[in-house]
Design an enzyme around this catalytic site. Sequence first.
Site, PDB file in Angstrom:
ATOM      1  N   ASP A  78      50.598  85.459  75.218  1.00 20.34           N
ATOM      2  CA  ASP A  78      50.116  84.615  76.316  1.00 20.34           C
ATOM      3  C   ASP A  78      48.653  84.894  76.655  1.00 20.34           C
ATOM      4  OD1 ASP A  78      52.517  83.390  76.443  1.00 20.34           O
ATOM      5  OD2 ASP A  78      53.123  84.189  78.382  1.00 20.34           O
ATOM      6  N   TYR A 109      55.768  79.035  81.704  1.00 29.37           N
ATOM      7  CA  TYR A 109      55.799  80.169  82.630  1.00 29.37           C
ATOM      8  C   TYR A 109      54.590  80.220  83.533  1.00 29.37           C
ATOM      9  CZ  TYR A 109      59.607  82.461  80.107  1.00 29.37           C
ATOM     10  OH  TYR A 109      60.801  82.777  79.555  1.00 29.37           O
TER      11      TYR A 109
HETATM   12 CU   LIG Z   1      60.351  84.426  78.919  1.00 28.79          CU
END
Ligand SMILES: [Cu+2]
Length: 254
Positions: free
Chosen positions: A14, A102
Amino acid sequence: MDPTEEYYYKTFFDCGEFGFGQNAASLVPLADCPNNAVFMDGYYAAHDGSTVKVPNAFCIFERHAGDIMWRHTELGIPNRVITEARPEVSLVVRMVATIGNYDHIIDWEFKPSGSIKAQVGLSGVLEVKSTTFTNVDQINEEVYGTLLGDNTIGFKNHDHFLTYRLDLDIDGVANSFVKQNLVTKHVNDEVSPRKSYWAVVSETAKTESEAKIRSGMAPSDLVIVNPNKKTKPGNHHGYRLIPGTATHSPSARG
Ligand SMILES: [Cu+2]
């Protein structure tokens, strides 16, 4: 943890691949941050070198959580009871990075005691994959997740690892990493009825490899000190690292 054709290669980075800064979200007043917050814009360099502004990328606020920072009731003085209590009021600096499904909520909390607490919260929506199933009774195979609704499997088995690089300058840049190991000492004399006790034995890491630890696994306090600076009684200036509880993922090698 899904070895099938469509998912086996999915190992997202990420921060490294998407970027927490590039994906900083604009914070929503009175929802992402309380009403006493002030907001700051964020800026990052785009691929062509131009400046990109993220409005309200940070918020800064005092948190009055209703907790006690310090208190004591002194009962040792005859005919007098002295009570002093101080509230915990900390300064929080917050940002949110939205990476795909997310939302990572990143807080730095500065406490009146001098403690600095780093915290990450996870929000957003679940990553899901489609399926023909509509009820768990139909499933007689490994589906690597949980059936959440009609034709929808949520990914159950996966990890998120967050890595912090802490570059501390405690009264200067020459700092040392010290493991304060709790060591069992045996009492061999006939004077004390005690057979053993534990004591703290400090071990300064000379190399990066000596500084390796398994977080939460060793009976040690982890301290970063400036060995060149001392307090009036002669102790080193330093900060203690207090790791949170760690879940150890079984490594899937093969
Ligand atoms: Cu996750």
